[in-house]
Scaffold this motif. Structure first.
Motif, PDB file in Angstrom:
ATOM      1  N   PHE A 739      -2.839   3.941  -3.579  1.00 53.21           N
ATOM      2  CA  PHE A 739      -1.482   3.957  -3.022  1.00 53.21           C
ATOM      3  C   PHE A 739      -1.426   3.224  -1.685  1.00 53.21           C
ATOM      4  O   PHE A 739      -2.298   3.404  -0.825  1.00 53.21           O
ATOM      5  CB  PHE A 739      -1.023   5.408  -2.836  1.00 53.21           C
ATOM      6  CG  PHE A 739       0.292   5.527  -2.113  1.00 53.21           C
ATOM      7  CD1 PHE A 739       1.464   5.101  -2.711  1.00 53.21           C
ATOM      8  CD2 PHE A 739       0.343   6.049  -0.823  1.00 53.21           C
ATOM      9  CE1 PHE A 739       2.682   5.199  -2.038  1.00 53.21           C
ATOM     10  CE2 PHE A 739       1.552   6.163  -0.144  1.00 53.21           C
ATOM     11  CZ  PHE A 739       2.715   5.730  -0.754  1.00 53.21           C
ATOM     12  N   LEU A 740      -0.403   2.381  -1.523  1.00 58.48           N
ATOM     13  CA  LEU A 740      -0.153   1.654  -0.277  1.00 58.48           C
ATOM     14  C   LEU A 740       1.175   2.123   0.292  1.00 58.48           C
ATOM     15  O   LEU A 740       2.217   2.014  -0.364  1.00 58.48           O
ATOM     16  CB  LEU A 740      -0.102   0.147  -0.531  1.00 58.48           C
ATOM     17  CG  LEU A 740      -1.373  -0.465  -1.117  1.00 58.48           C
ATOM     18  CD1 LEU A 740      -1.109  -1.921  -1.490  1.00 58.48           C
ATOM     19  CD2 LEU A 740      -2.528  -0.359  -0.136  1.00 58.48           C
ATOM     20  N   GLY A 762     -11.908   3.009  -3.636  1.00 56.87           N
ATOM     21  CA  GLY A 762     -10.613   3.646  -3.459  1.00 56.87           C
ATOM     22  C   GLY A 762     -10.048   3.504  -2.063  1.00 56.87           C
ATOM     23  O   GLY A 762      -8.929   3.933  -1.802  1.00 56.87           O
ATOM     24  N   TYR A 763     -10.785   2.885  -1.175  1.00 54.04           N
ATOM     25  CA  TYR A 763     -10.298   2.705   0.189  1.00 54.04           C
ATOM     26  C   TYR A 763     -10.176   1.224   0.473  1.00 54.04           C
ATOM     27  O   TYR A 763     -11.164   0.479   0.466  1.00 54.04           O
ATOM     28  CB  TYR A 763     -11.248   3.368   1.185  1.00 54.04           C
ATOM     29  CG  TYR A 763     -10.809   3.209   2.626  1.00 54.04           C
ATOM     30  CD1 TYR A 763      -9.708   3.909   3.116  1.00 54.04           C
ATOM     31  CD2 TYR A 763     -11.483   2.348   3.476  1.00 54.04           C
ATOM     32  CE1 TYR A 763      -9.296   3.748   4.440  1.00 54.04           C
ATOM     33  CE2 TYR A 763     -11.083   2.186   4.802  1.00 54.04           C
ATOM     34  CZ  TYR A 763      -9.977   2.888   5.276  1.00 54.04           C
ATOM     35  OH  TYR A 763      -9.556   2.737   6.572  1.00 54.04           O
ATOM     36  N   GLU A 764      -8.918   0.746   0.692  1.00 50.84           N
ATOM     37  CA  GLU A 764      -8.629  -0.646   1.035  1.00 50.84           C
ATOM     38  C   GLU A 764      -9.299  -1.619   0.066  1.00 50.84           C
ATOM     39  O   GLU A 764      -9.932  -2.609   0.466  1.00 50.84           O
ATOM     40  CB  GLU A 764      -9.034  -0.942   2.492  1.00 50.84           C
ATOM     41  CG  GLU A 764      -8.221  -0.154   3.497  1.00 50.84           C
ATOM     42  CD  GLU A 764      -8.535  -0.518   4.955  1.00 50.84           C
ATOM     43  OE1 GLU A 764      -9.552  -1.222   5.175  1.00 50.84           O
ATOM     44  OE2 GLU A 764      -7.774  -0.118   5.837  1.00 50.84           O
ATOM     45  N   ASP A 765      -9.175  -1.295  -1.248  1.00 57.04           N
ATOM     46  CA  ASP A 765      -9.765  -2.190  -2.255  1.00 57.04           C
ATOM     47  C   ASP A 765      -8.953  -3.459  -2.437  1.00 57.04           C
ATOM     48  O   ASP A 765      -9.447  -4.432  -3.025  1.00 57.04           O
ATOM     49  CB  ASP A 765      -9.873  -1.454  -3.597  1.00 57.04           C
ATOM     50  CG  ASP A 765     -11.010  -0.444  -3.600  1.00 57.04           C
ATOM     51  OD1 ASP A 765     -11.908  -0.578  -2.767  1.00 57.04           O
ATOM     52  OD2 ASP A 765     -10.985   0.466  -4.457  1.00 57.04           O
ATOM     53  N   THR A 803      13.751  -9.429  -2.106  1.00 60.66           N
ATOM     54  CA  THR A 803      14.061  -9.164  -0.700  1.00 60.66           C
ATOM     55  C   THR A 803      13.039  -8.231  -0.077  1.00 60.66           C
ATOM     56  O   THR A 803      12.889  -8.200   1.141  1.00 60.66           O
ATOM     57  CB  THR A 803      15.458  -8.548  -0.569  1.00 60.66           C
ATOM     58  OG1 THR A 803      15.502  -7.360  -1.362  1.00 60.66           O
ATOM     59  CG2 THR A 803      16.530  -9.519  -1.041  1.00 60.66           C
ATOM     60  N   ASP A 804      12.347  -7.478  -0.899  1.00 57.46           N
ATOM     61  CA  ASP A 804      11.359  -6.519  -0.382  1.00 57.46           C
ATOM     62  C   ASP A 804      10.310  -6.312  -1.461  1.00 57.46           C
ATOM     63  O   ASP A 804      10.639  -6.085  -2.630  1.00 57.46           O
ATOM     64  CB  ASP A 804      12.037  -5.190  -0.041  1.00 57.46           C
ATOM     65  CG  ASP A 804      11.134  -4.271   0.768  1.00 57.46           C
ATOM     66  OD1 ASP A 804       9.961  -4.102   0.385  1.00 57.46           O
ATOM     67  OD2 ASP A 804      11.607  -3.717   1.773  1.00 57.46           O
ATOM     68  N   GLY A 805       9.040  -6.406  -1.074  1.00 54.21           N
ATOM     69  CA  GLY A 805       8.027  -6.216  -2.089  1.00 54.21           C
ATOM     70  C   GLY A 805       6.626  -6.310  -1.541  1.00 54.21           C
ATOM     71  O   GLY A 805       6.407  -6.314  -0.322  1.00 54.21           O
ATOM     72  N   LEU A 806       5.688  -6.404  -2.463  1.00 61.29           N
ATOM     73  CA  LEU A 806       4.281  -6.385  -2.099  1.00 61.29           C
ATOM     74  C   LEU A 806       3.535  -7.415  -2.926  1.00 61.29           C
ATOM     75  O   LEU A 806       3.736  -7.534  -4.132  1.00 61.29           O
ATOM     76  CB  LEU A 806       3.704  -4.989  -2.358  1.00 61.29           C
ATOM     77  CG  LEU A 806       2.276  -4.765  -1.884  1.00 61.29           C
ATOM     78  CD1 LEU A 806       2.228  -4.604  -0.378  1.00 61.29           C
ATOM     79  CD2 LEU A 806       1.710  -3.499  -2.560  1.00 61.29           C
TER      80      LEU A 806
END
Length: 850
Positions: A739-740, A762-765, A803-806
């Motif tokens: 999750f981000l 699971g951390y900053e993959d 307009t908004d995303g990842l």
């Protein structure tokens, strides 16, 4: 010198060669013994001699040799199924000097019928007929009659039982002397066709006198009234003043003794009522009609049977579906139980299922005893189990449920049972072969809680104490299992078991804490174990309330005080309110699929309002209703759904998981899963593929795909990533390992974190870039360089932005290896169709050991 006695009547010398016994059981009159005469005009039907002449105004006979020396006796049974007359009668020759009875000159015969419809004895001497004994008139029409004639010394007597039994009464006697004759026979005189083939004779005896030297014996004692005892003997008795009757237990001699003429019954009247108990009746100087005198004693028990009232006679067992059989007869029955200390007179009680009642015959049911009721003709099937009655009109018991009633002779309801398949409490036993058994004979429980399928291996316990009797280990008070708002004013509560009726209907027993309001009405459903509470004020939607139940008590007395139940009003879900958040579509070999949902709203959402499904090409398939689930998903909470929670818990760390009947099938390679509302509107749709997994995973079995953020589109592959190794490759029921949180980002193009380590822990993959544009229509390219300016990789290639995303990258280079540890720069170029171009350099670091 001895006086000379002149004999007024003459009878024949009956000198004998033997005796005759004939019951026609061999079906033959031509042998053993041999009958002669008009043999074609007689037949044997059902082991009874029957006339067979169809000739109008006919006289016909059969005879057989018979001679008796000394005292003699003749017995026979006769049934003339018509009104006798001078043209229609039967003569039974006890003795005849001719084989041809129509030519008898000297003989003795009994005439049944004639003008006076009587049984009489005649003699023939030199062809002249003379009446010797004249029986009662009007006794021979359409009747079974048993006749006995005895000759002892010079005394000839006629005995008749006009009911065809052996309770003879004396119809007369005469003195006679004897002469010879050698045949016994039957002669029939008939007129028109209506009298043909209606003469029946059986049980013939002609032989030496069988002397009765025993005084009459008591065969039955009845209480004809509270203070009257009726004594029945096996012979007619003569009620004389010499006979003395003495009853034990302080009653002594009766106040009055009465008996009808030629009766075998005596009525003894006492001054006090006869109480229940065991008695001895002593009878002295008893004289019967045969002249036998003596004393006798009889013991008997008095049990006064009462008419049942409500609660006295109970329905305790119902065998509605006898197929297949596990040992019991494959016929329906019910069982009744006398629940009192007194005998019950159940004559004219009725059993029905709402149709025409079946009437019970004269029957006494002893205290604490069972009786089996079944269809007439099935008695022999159940008599080995106990007292059984076969009822004409026994109603057919419906397999799936029926309403049964027992009423007394006054029509008052004594007991009832309204059963259904739910009463079995077993999906297997309700299919047939098992009886429903009552658990307790005295309980405050609702019917459904007091009945269940028999645990006897044969399927039931007819005529015996039930296998479930008293078998109620429940020591727990009722629990609230679920709740559901039917509308803004009605709340339905489901319990683990029914409340006592008085508590279930007590409005003051329920209170809404927030408003101090009691319901204005309560509807109970004992089958579903539900209470529906109606309140005057409407509930606010999407709100938590607290319902106080002051007393939860079941019918066994298990109680819980002051229970507070959290009740929540829910609202409908719309697109984006609830998301498919994690999928395990390729489980381990011994594992199970799961699908995780996330409530992405501030609403309380009810799971029963949702459906799961999948797309197969262009067709929606495998819709899975969840209406049976009463589960509320709280705002911003997770819930993993699977068909086997035990297996899922054994393979992963879990938090909020729920077992459902089934999930839509999910192929291991790719598919599309849907989340719908009850109207079929899509709330979320996720296309998934095995290729979306982290490329360096050697085996993706048992690895879930996790959504990386809630704002990204469900169909965007970049919004999904393999669950981390450190999380155990899945996070069912809690926040995803990948999750981000984009809510912390403010700039237009910024990294979620400036460091990342693509090691699958699971951390900053992922290297995740959050973007925000003032308008749609931008396209992005991204290039990675090391600090020396050397081109390394292009992770972003002509990506169309909203307009908004990842945007995210897993750190895998074009040659399939991971990007080395170090410091790097992402050159980001964005442009739109209007020619607006923007370039931005963003530094990041790759860290970790891999």
């Amino acid at each position: 010198m001895r006086p000379i006695i002149f004999i007024l009547h003459f009878v024949f010398l009956i000198s004998s060669y033997g005796q005759l016994t004939e019951d026609f059981s061999d079906g033959n009159i031509l042998a053993n013994p041999i009958w002669s005469g008009d043999t074609s005009k007689f037949t044997v039907a059902n082991q009874i001699l029957q006339s067979n002449s169809r000739v109008v105004s006919d006289v016909f006979y059969i005879s057989t040799p018979n001679q008796i020396t000394g005292d003699a006796q003749w017995d026979f049974w006769i049934n003339l199924q018509f009104s006798t007359s001078s043209a229609n009668y039967t003569d039974v020759f006890l003795a005849s000097d001719s084989q041809n009875l129509t030519k008898t000159q000297n003989g003795l015969f009994v005439r049944i019928g004639n003008t006076k419809d009587e049984v009489s004895v005649y003699e023939l001497r030199n062809g002249v007929q003379k009446l010797l004994l004249d029986g009662q008139d009007g006794k021979t029409n359409n009747k079974e009659i048993r006749i006995r004639v005895t000759c002892e010394d010079i005394l000839l007597q006629l005995w008749v039982d006009y009911d065809g039994g052996t309770l003879f009464q004396n119809e007369g006697s005469t003195n006679t002397y004897r002469t010879g004759a050698g045949y016994f026979g039957i002669l029939v005189k008939q007129s028109t066709a209506s009298f043909h083939q209606k003469h029946f004779v059986d049980d013939i005896y002609a032989g030496p006198l069988i002397k009765d030297t025993l005084v009459a014996q008591v065969t039955q004692v009845d209480l004809s009234a509270d203070d009257q005892v009726q004594v029945t003997f096996d012979d007619v008795i003569v009620n004389t003043e010499l006979t003395k009757y003495t009853l034990s237990n302080g009653y002594g001699s009766p106040d009055n003794v009465t008996s009808d003429l030629n009766s075998n019954k005596v009525l003894l009247s006492f001054s006090a009522p006869i109480a229940n108990g065991t008695y001895t009746l002593r009878i002295q100087e008893l004289l019967d009609i045969k002249g036998n005198r003596g004393d006798t004693t009889v013991a008997f028990t008095v049990i006064k049977a009462i008419k049942p009232k409500s609660g006295d006679l109970l329905l305790t067992e119902i065998f509605a579906d006898p197929t297949p059989s596990f040992g019991l007869p494959e016929e329906e029955y019910i069982e009744l139980y006398n629940n009192t200390t007194q005998a019950l007179d159940i004559e004219n009680c009725t059993f029905s299922d709402g149709g025409t009642p079946a009437l019970l015959p004269k029957t006494v049911l002893m205290p604490y005893s069972f009786i089996i009721l079944t269809k007439a003709g099935n008695e022999s099937l159940f008599s080995g189990y106990g007292q059984t009655i076969g009822l004409t009109g026994f109603p057919a018991l419906n397999n799936t449920g029926d309403n049964l009633e027992i009423r007394n002779s006054q029509g008052e309801l004594v007991d009832a049972a309204s059963y259904s398949e739910a009463y079995y409490h077993s999906d297997t036993k309700k299919l047939g072969g098992y009886a429903l058994e009552r658990i307790s004979y005295s309980t405050a429980c609702a019917d459904i809680d007091n009945w269940s399928a028999s645990k006897n291996t044969s399927g039931g316990t007819p005529g015996q104490q039930n296998s479930l009797f008293g078998a109620d280990p429940d020591q727990d008070p009722p629990q609230i299992q679920s709740h559901y708002f039917l509308n803004t004013q009605e709340l339905r509560i489901t319990l683990s078991e029914n409340l006592k009726e008085n508590l279930a209907k007590d409005l003051a027993n329920f209170e809404l804490v927030e408003t101090s309001e009691n319901p204005i009405n309560i509807i109970t459903n004992s089958i579903e174990k539900t209470l529906t509470l109606t309140f005057a004020s409407p509930f606010e939607l999407n709100t938590i309330y607290h319902l106080l139940i002051k007393e939860l008590e079941d019918c066994k007395g298990n109680t819980l005080q002051n229970t507070v139940v959290l009740v929540i009003t829910t609202t409908s879900a719309h697109e984006g309110d609830i998301l498919i958040n994690e999928l395990l579509f390729n489980p381990k070999e011994d594992g199970v699929d799961f699908m995780e949902l996330y409530n992405n709203s501030d609403k309380y959402l009810r799971l029963s309002d949702l459906l799961l499904a999948r797309y197969d090409k262009v067709e929606r398939k495998d819709e899975k209703q969840m209406t049976y689930l009463d589960y509320i998903l709280h705002p911003h909470h997770f819930l993993a759904l699977t068909k086997d929670t035990v297996t899922l818990k054994s393979q992963y760390n879990t938090q909020h998981i729920l077992q459902i009947a089934s999930l839509p099938p999910m192929n291991n390679d790719a598919g599309i899963v849907l989340l719908l509302d009850q109207n079929g509107i899509i709330l979320d749709s996720v296309p998934y593929a095995e290729t979306q997994h982290f490329e360096l995973l050697s085996d993706v079995s048992g690895v879930s795909l996790e959504r990386t953020n809630y704002s990204g589109k469900s169909y965007n592959p970049m919004n999904w990533h393999s669950a981390s190794t450190s999380a155990g490759y899945a996070t069912p029921g809690f926040q995803n390992s990948q999750f981000l949180d984009l809510s912390k980002q403010n700039n237009s193009y910024t990294f979620v974190s400036k460091t990342f380590s693509p090691d699958g822990d699971g951390y900053e993959d992922l290297l995740a870039l959050h973007y925000q544009n003032e308008e749609n229509g931008y396209t992005a390219n991204g290039y990675v360089f090391d600090l020396a300016g050397t081109y390394i990789h292009q992770p972003i290639n002509m990506k169309i932005l909203g307009t908004d995303g990842l945007l995210s990258w897993n750190g895998i280079l074009s040659n399939g290896t991971k990007i080395p540890v170090g410091n790097y720069v992402l050159l980001l170029e964005t442009f739109n169709l209007n020619g607006k171009v923007d370039k931005k350099k963003l530094a990041f670091s790759v860290v970790g050991l891999f």
